[in-house]
Motif scaffolding. Sequence first.
Motif, mmCIF file in Angstrom:
data_model
loop_
_atom_site.group_PDB
_atom_site.id
_atom_site.type_symbol
_atom_site.label_atom_id
_atom_site.label_comp_id
_atom_site.label_asym_id
_atom_site.label_seq_id
_atom_site.Cartn_x
_atom_site.Cartn_y
_atom_site.Cartn_z
ATOM 1 N N UNK A 89 1.878 1.007 -3.236
ATOM 2 C CA UNK A 89 3.272 0.795 -2.391
ATOM 3 C C UNK A 89 3.265 0.217 -0.858
ATOM 4 N N UNK A 90 4.193 -0.613 -0.838
ATOM 5 C CA UNK A 90 4.204 -1.609 0.414
ATOM 6 C C UNK A 90 5.721 -1.363 1.261
ATOM 7 N N UNK A 128 12.310 -0.465 2.165
ATOM 8 C CA UNK A 128 11.802 0.806 1.221
ATOM 9 C C UNK A 128 10.289 0.634 1.461
ATOM 10 N N UNK A 129 9.994 1.947 0.935
ATOM 11 C CA UNK A 129 8.244 1.790 0.711
ATOM 12 C C UNK A 129 8.173 2.217 -0.764
ATOM 13 N N UNK A 130 7.801 1.361 -1.414
ATOM 14 C CA UNK A 130 7.547 1.529 -3.005
ATOM 15 C C UNK A 130 6.700 0.628 -3.534
ATOM 16 N N UNK A 131 6.353 0.692 -4.872
ATOM 17 C CA UNK A 131 5.565 -0.224 -5.541
ATOM 18 C C UNK A 131 6.335 -1.519 -5.843
ATOM 19 N N UNK A 239 11.782 8.432 -5.367
ATOM 20 C CA UNK A 239 11.716 8.877 -3.908
ATOM 21 C C UNK A 239 12.119 8.032 -2.650
ATOM 22 N N UNK A 240 12.614 8.169 -1.796
ATOM 23 C CA UNK A 240 12.956 7.392 -0.628
ATOM 24 C C UNK A 240 11.943 8.009 0.499
ATOM 25 N N UNK A 241 11.149 7.181 0.678
ATOM 26 C CA UNK A 241 9.873 7.449 1.650
ATOM 27 C C UNK A 241 9.687 6.284 2.841
ATOM 28 N N UNK A 242 9.524 6.836 3.961
ATOM 29 C CA UNK A 242 9.317 5.862 4.773
ATOM 30 C C UNK A 242 7.851 5.309 5.235
ATOM 31 N N UNK A 243 6.903 6.082 4.431
ATOM 32 C CA UNK A 243 5.646 5.597 4.464
ATOM 33 C C UNK A 243 4.698 6.519 3.703
ATOM 34 N N UNK A 244 3.332 6.382 3.826
ATOM 35 C CA UNK A 244 2.402 6.945 2.905
ATOM 36 C C UNK A 244 2.548 8.585 3.377
ATOM 37 N N UNK A 245 2.467 9.416 2.451
ATOM 38 C CA UNK A 245 2.638 10.672 2.524
ATOM 39 C C UNK A 245 1.278 11.200 3.414
#
Length: 245
Positions: A89-90, A128-131, A239-245
Amino acid sequence: MSEKEITEQPSYEMLISIFHTALHEIGVPVNGVVTAATFLKREIESGDREFVQELLQMIFSAANNLNDIFERVREVIRQENQQNFQIMETHFDFRKWLDNVLLSISALFMDKAISVVKQVTKDFPLLIYADKVYLTQIVYNLLMNALKYSAAGTVVSVTCSVGTDTFSIEIADQGAGISAAELPLIFQEYRQLSNGFKSQLGGIGLGLSIVKNLTEAMGGVITVKSEVGAGSTFTVTLPLRSGPA
């Protein structure tokens, strides 16, 4: 060759699976390059400089995406485990990414006289943060599925929206549609619809299986609505994420 080296070799079944998947995945950007290059040759001869520049950008975009997918496939082969997808993910600009994906295969839709309409809701985040590579493969396969089963002169729509903690990409076509009996089976490997488009357009039935596997590997779900003669709508929700969990 030592016993250790023999046991470390990937199995025949694994190699065949990797080969088929890799062949399918690189086929989309390769076809985009070839089709755009064919248009380019014709336009160079006719002298339409503006369209020539647009075609060159199509080729450049497709080649970059092809290289990204190739590098990921090479990493999978090196790890000798194509079943466990390695998520990388980036943060990236979603709108620029989407424009690039659509541009890279736009020649294929032009060649069949199918229009692609894009809509990204105003509240969709810039980054967005995803692959990104896997997301590209997901959208490629859904767009190629729409292209495969759509007639000339129809429209394919790409609609992107955001929820509280998810984002969705919806790809709808005005194509042949899928019967209720076949709908539960479409995500199986090597499965193709039993209608007239199959023999006309070919394919090996891996695209939707790859979409499902990649979507689930990224923590998302894919749904489909379809009616025979009225087209299909595939929606990928991630999933909508802002960065690494």
